[in-house]
Write an enzyme that holds these catalytic residues in place. Sequence first.
Site, PDB file in Angstrom:
ATOM      1  N   CYS A 114      43.232  31.007  45.451  1.00  0.00           N
ATOM      2  CA  CYS A 114      42.765  29.743  44.867  1.00  0.00           C
ATOM      3  C   CYS A 114      43.396  28.518  45.527  1.00  0.00           C
ATOM      4  O   CYS A 114      43.014  27.389  45.219  1.00  0.00           O
ATOM      5  CB  CYS A 114      43.018  29.728  43.367  1.00  0.00           C
ATOM      6  SG  CYS A 114      41.887  30.814  42.508  1.00  0.00           S
ATOM      7  N   HIS A 254      43.221  22.309  40.484  1.00  0.00           N
ATOM      8  CA  HIS A 254      42.427  23.542  40.591  1.00  0.00           C
ATOM      9  C   HIS A 254      41.972  23.939  39.191  1.00  0.00           C
ATOM     10  O   HIS A 254      42.739  23.860  38.234  1.00  0.00           O
ATOM     11  CB  HIS A 254      43.276  24.650  41.210  1.00  0.00           C
ATOM     12  CG  HIS A 254      42.604  25.979  41.190  1.00  0.00           C
ATOM     13  ND1 HIS A 254      41.338  26.172  41.708  1.00  0.00           N
ATOM     14  CD2 HIS A 254      42.994  27.179  40.696  1.00  0.00           C
ATOM     15  CE1 HIS A 254      40.995  27.427  41.527  1.00  0.00           C
ATOM     16  NE2 HIS A 254      41.976  28.078  40.910  1.00  0.00           N
ATOM     17  N   ASN A 284      36.023  29.017  37.355  1.00  0.00           N
ATOM     18  CA  ASN A 284      36.890  29.001  38.528  1.00  0.00           C
ATOM     19  C   ASN A 284      36.078  29.432  39.753  1.00  0.00           C
ATOM     20  O   ASN A 284      35.749  30.602  39.912  1.00  0.00           O
ATOM     21  CB  ASN A 284      38.070  29.954  38.282  1.00  0.00           C
ATOM     22  CG  ASN A 284      39.067  29.946  39.425  1.00  0.00           C
ATOM     23  OD1 ASN A 284      38.819  29.369  40.482  1.00  0.00           O
ATOM     24  ND2 ASN A 284      40.207  30.589  39.216  1.00  0.00           N
TER      25      ASN A 284
HETATM   26  N1  ACO Z   1      37.144  38.124  25.424  1.00  0.00           N
HETATM   27  C1  ACO Z   1      37.808  38.518  24.333  1.00  0.00           C
HETATM   28  N2  ACO Z   1      39.050  39.030  24.396  1.00  0.00           N
HETATM   29  C2  ACO Z   1      39.612  39.125  25.623  1.00  0.00           C
HETATM   30  C3  ACO Z   1      38.940  38.732  26.794  1.00  0.00           C
HETATM   31  C4  ACO Z   1      37.648  38.224  26.669  1.00  0.00           C
HETATM   32  N3  ACO Z   1      36.932  37.804  27.720  1.00  0.00           N
HETATM   33  N4  ACO Z   1      39.762  38.948  27.838  1.00  0.00           N
HETATM   34  C5  ACO Z   1      40.887  39.462  27.361  1.00  0.00           C
HETATM   35  N5  ACO Z   1      40.813  39.576  26.024  1.00  0.00           N
HETATM   36  C6  ACO Z   1      41.798  40.101  25.082  1.00  0.00           C
HETATM   37  C7  ACO Z   1      42.841  40.927  25.774  1.00  0.00           C
HETATM   38  O1  ACO Z   1      42.413  42.251  25.923  1.00  0.00           O
HETATM   39  C8  ACO Z   1      44.006  40.818  24.790  1.00  0.00           C
HETATM   40  O2  ACO Z   1      43.779  41.707  23.741  1.00  0.00           O
HETATM   41  P1  ACO Z   1      44.983  42.585  23.115  1.00  0.00           P
HETATM   42  O3  ACO Z   1      45.967  41.560  22.606  1.00  0.00           O
HETATM   43  O4  ACO Z   1      44.306  43.385  22.065  1.00  0.00           O
HETATM   44  O5  ACO Z   1      45.520  43.370  24.265  1.00  0.00           O
HETATM   45  C9  ACO Z   1      43.862  39.410  24.218  1.00  0.00           C
HETATM   46  O6  ACO Z   1      42.505  38.993  24.502  1.00  0.00           O
HETATM   47  C10 ACO Z   1      44.810  38.394  24.799  1.00  0.00           C
HETATM   48  O7  ACO Z   1      44.742  38.455  26.194  1.00  0.00           O
HETATM   49  P2  ACO Z   1      45.698  37.593  27.091  1.00  0.00           P
HETATM   50  O8  ACO Z   1      45.603  38.072  28.500  1.00  0.00           O
HETATM   51  O9  ACO Z   1      47.040  37.523  26.462  1.00  0.00           O
HETATM   52  O10 ACO Z   1      45.043  36.157  26.965  1.00  0.00           O
HETATM   53  P3  ACO Z   1      45.601  34.821  27.530  1.00  0.00           P
HETATM   54  O11 ACO Z   1      45.842  33.866  26.465  1.00  0.00           O
HETATM   55  O12 ACO Z   1      46.703  35.039  28.530  1.00  0.00           O
HETATM   56  O13 ACO Z   1      44.343  34.265  28.361  1.00  0.00           O
HETATM   57  C11 ACO Z   1      43.528  34.212  30.621  1.00  0.00           C
HETATM   58  C12 ACO Z   1      43.779  35.055  29.383  1.00  0.00           C
HETATM   59  C13 ACO Z   1      42.476  33.162  30.276  1.00  0.00           C
HETATM   60  C14 ACO Z   1      43.019  35.119  31.720  1.00  0.00           C
HETATM   61  C15 ACO Z   1      44.839  33.521  31.059  1.00  0.00           C
HETATM   62  O14 ACO Z   1      45.890  34.451  31.071  1.00  0.00           O
HETATM   63  C16 ACO Z   1      44.747  32.865  32.414  1.00  0.00           C
HETATM   64  O15 ACO Z   1      44.067  31.889  32.614  1.00  0.00           O
HETATM   65  N6  ACO Z   1      45.507  33.342  33.417  1.00  0.00           N
HETATM   66  C17 ACO Z   1      45.635  32.686  34.700  1.00  0.00           C
HETATM   67  C18 ACO Z   1      44.429  32.831  35.586  1.00  0.00           C
HETATM   68  C19 ACO Z   1      44.710  32.073  36.872  1.00  0.00           C
HETATM   69  O16 ACO Z   1      45.292  31.015  36.896  1.00  0.00           O
HETATM   70  N7  ACO Z   1      44.352  32.626  38.003  1.00  0.00           N
HETATM   71  C20 ACO Z   1      44.803  31.980  39.259  1.00  0.00           C
HETATM   72  C21 ACO Z   1      43.762  31.559  40.063  1.00  0.00           C
HETATM   73  S1  ACO Z   1      42.595  32.804  40.431  1.00  0.00           S
HETATM   74  C22 ACO Z   1      42.757  33.190  42.130  1.00  0.00           C
HETATM   75  O17 ACO Z   1      43.712  32.913  42.775  1.00  0.00           O
HETATM   76  C23 ACO Z   1      41.615  33.990  42.755  1.00  0.00           C
END
Ligand code: ACO
Length: 327
Positions: A114, A254, A284
């Site tokens: 990214c 980003h 994204n």
């Molecule tokens: N819908 C419903 N529930 C979901 C979904 C979904 N789409 N996805 C995950 N969950 C569930 C998980 O299974 C988990 O359930 P559990 O507690 O029963 O295990 C729960 O929701 C919480 O999941 P978390 O991963 O803790 O959620 P979080 O608040 O961290 O948000 C997210 C997830 C949005 C992915 C976040 O962690 C994030 O944005 N991470 C960074 C992404 C990023 O910056 N990437 C970098 C750039 S990408 C690149 O370089 C190509």
Amino acid sequence: MIRAAITAVSAYLPEYILTNQELETMVDTNDEWIMSRSGIKERRILKDKDKATAFMAAEAAKSLLKKKGMAATELDLIIVATVTPDYQYPATANIVGDIIGATDVWGFDIQAACSSFIYALETGARYIESGRYKKVLVIGADKMSSIIDYTDRNTCVLFGDGAGAVLLEPSTDETGIIDCKMYSDGSGRKSLFQKAGGSLHPSSLETVTSKEHFVTMDGQSVFKVAVVKMADVAEEMMQRNNLKAEDIAFLVPHQANKRIIEGTANRMGVSMDKVMLNIQRYGNTTSATLPLCLYEWESQLKKGDNLILTTFGAGFTWGAVYLKWSY
Ligand code: ACO
């Protein structure tokens, strides 16, 4: 000293809109979860099977050249930032050059997940600063839908397809790219990566069956580092250049997660009305997020405006650019 300036910006977005409601029919998710965790409402998907990243990059390039009234043959160099090249080789930049008719040009791709666009922008700026190159096209483009598993709710709700392009030329005044700081830390490589398809795990029936050509992400561990590092580097950029919050016209972050963006703006002391935010409509788009923001906010920008561009991505990679808008 010669300074590089962005002198034009354009973009391309596929027509198809994949909404949270449609995703609800594909995986166990819901609009409320996606909006509250990421800020994303919908994203664009390039549906045509015979079109990919080079097509979108070329569309963005063509509309930029048209806007600028410039021939493709005037370009000296094309740099394409992407994690989804059309092929492992040749470079997508070569294909883009061919599509747009840039017959007297060279080019290459840059991949830093990214952070690809900001790495490419810094690289392109250095070519301008060398004095040898006058017109460098920097494109950020990704067909993320080609590497997303639409049965994996952890990743499929986050990404979209798109392309954005900027033209770099020597600045004729005090505006342009003033400062840049990049970082990388490869110890984070297993938090967000594509397991197979490289020389370590070449494509095989086994890798395809086990879905190793899709994005694998430990969202929480990426989030924890991203929210700190993106804010750190943005703050560092302000301090290095004696910038206060009121000096900044726009933060250009980003678009990976609205909460990461809010954390960065908060640390900088910049209010959200000065933050370019379009994640709700495009998700994204990896290498395309920053030029897409510049394109959408172009009409609000004034010559001399101070912008901070900042990013965080897989690798880990992160960085920030400080520039004064040039037109
Ligand atoms: N819908 C419903 N529930 C979901 C979904 C979904 N789409 N996805 C995950 N969950 C569930 C998980 O299974 C988990 O359930 P559990 O507690 O029963 O295990 C729960 O929701 C919480 O999941 P978390 O991963 O803790 O959620 P979080 O608040 O961290 O948000 C997210 C997830 C949005 C992915 C976040 O962690 C994030 O944005 N991470 C960074 C992404 C990023 O910056 N990437 C970098 C750039 S990408 C690149 O370089 C190509």
